[in-house]
Design a protein around this motif. Structure first.
Motif, PDB file in Angstrom:
ATOM      1  N   LEU A 128     -52.750 -41.889  13.904  1.00  0.00           N
ATOM      2  CA  LEU A 128     -51.383 -41.678  14.380  1.00  0.00           C
ATOM      3  C   LEU A 128     -51.029 -40.250  14.021  1.00  0.00           C
ATOM      4  O   LEU A 128     -51.148 -39.833  12.860  1.00  0.00           O
ATOM      5  CB  LEU A 128     -50.399 -42.646  13.720  1.00  0.00           C
ATOM      6  N   ASN A 129     -50.602 -39.481  15.047  1.00  0.00           N
ATOM      7  CA  ASN A 129     -50.381 -38.055  14.841  1.00  0.00           C
ATOM      8  C   ASN A 129     -49.109 -37.611  15.550  1.00  0.00           C
ATOM      9  O   ASN A 129     -48.815 -38.065  16.652  1.00  0.00           O
ATOM     10  CB  ASN A 129     -51.587 -37.273  15.381  1.00  0.00           C
ATOM     11  N   LEU A 130     -48.386 -36.703  14.921  1.00  0.00           N
ATOM     12  CA  LEU A 130     -47.223 -36.062  15.509  1.00  0.00           C
ATOM     13  C   LEU A 130     -47.746 -34.875  16.326  1.00  0.00           C
ATOM     14  O   LEU A 130     -47.980 -33.790  15.793  1.00  0.00           O
ATOM     15  CB  LEU A 130     -46.255 -35.601  14.430  1.00  0.00           C
ATOM     16  N   VAL A 131     -47.984 -35.090  17.624  1.00  0.00           N
ATOM     17  CA  VAL A 131     -48.677 -34.104  18.446  1.00  0.00           C
ATOM     18  C   VAL A 131     -47.783 -32.955  18.910  1.00  0.00           C
ATOM     19  O   VAL A 131     -48.281 -31.884  19.254  1.00  0.00           O
ATOM     20  CB  VAL A 131     -49.384 -34.757  19.658  1.00  0.00           C
ATOM     21  N   GLU A 132     -46.464 -33.188  18.932  1.00  0.00           N
ATOM     22  CA  GLU A 132     -45.548 -32.113  19.346  1.00  0.00           C
ATOM     23  C   GLU A 132     -44.181 -32.374  18.741  1.00  0.00           C
ATOM     24  O   GLU A 132     -43.802 -33.524  18.482  1.00  0.00           O
ATOM     25  CB  GLU A 132     -45.447 -32.059  20.875  1.00  0.00           C
TER      26      GLU A 132
END
Length: 134
Positions: A128-132
């Motif tokens: 799970l990643n905060l891509v923007e």
């Protein structure tokens, strides 16, 4: 806020180690697209995984008031094979409100047994990643 961009929520599975494919984020709609994607070649997968699912979230968060709204894309479940595909994750709506806009990408792996997919919850591959962030 820009320092939060790329934040991995699972230290055991950073997005860059799990997904070796480029993707785009349309910040006006929250759509995340992974084009020219070959699942078996461009993912680091756990043993026995047969499928992978992708889901995105688009969040509008006002830190001053604590008010937020969120919208999720439908889950895109993909067979881990050599076929060239495009994964397009479109949130159900653009979240209401003002504040900081957060765009997240979730990747989870499954094993199919007798036609039923079971989540592989070892935690070593699900990302799970905060891509923007805007």
């Amino acid at each position: 806020m820009d320092t939060l961009k790329g934040l991995d929520f699972n230290i055991k599975a950073p997005l860059a180690a799990v997904l070796q494919a480029s993707f785009t984020v349309a910040t006006d709609t929250g759509t995340i697209a992974i084009t020219d994607f070959i699942p078996q070649e461009q993912l680091s997968t756990p043993n026995n995984a047969t499928h992978v699912s992708f889901r995105s979230a688009f969040i509008n968060l006002d830190f001053a008031t604590g008010i937020f709204d969120k919208s999720y894309s439908p889950i895109s479940n993909v067979l881990l094979d050599q076929n060239l595909i495009t994964v397009t994750l479109i949130p159900e709506q653009v979240p209401a409100g003002s504040g900081i806009q957060l765009y997240l990408l979730l990747i989870e792996f499954y094993q199919e047994v007798n036609g039923i997919q079971y989540s592989l919850k070892s935690g070593n591959y699900n990302a799970l990643n905060l891509v923007e962030i805007l």
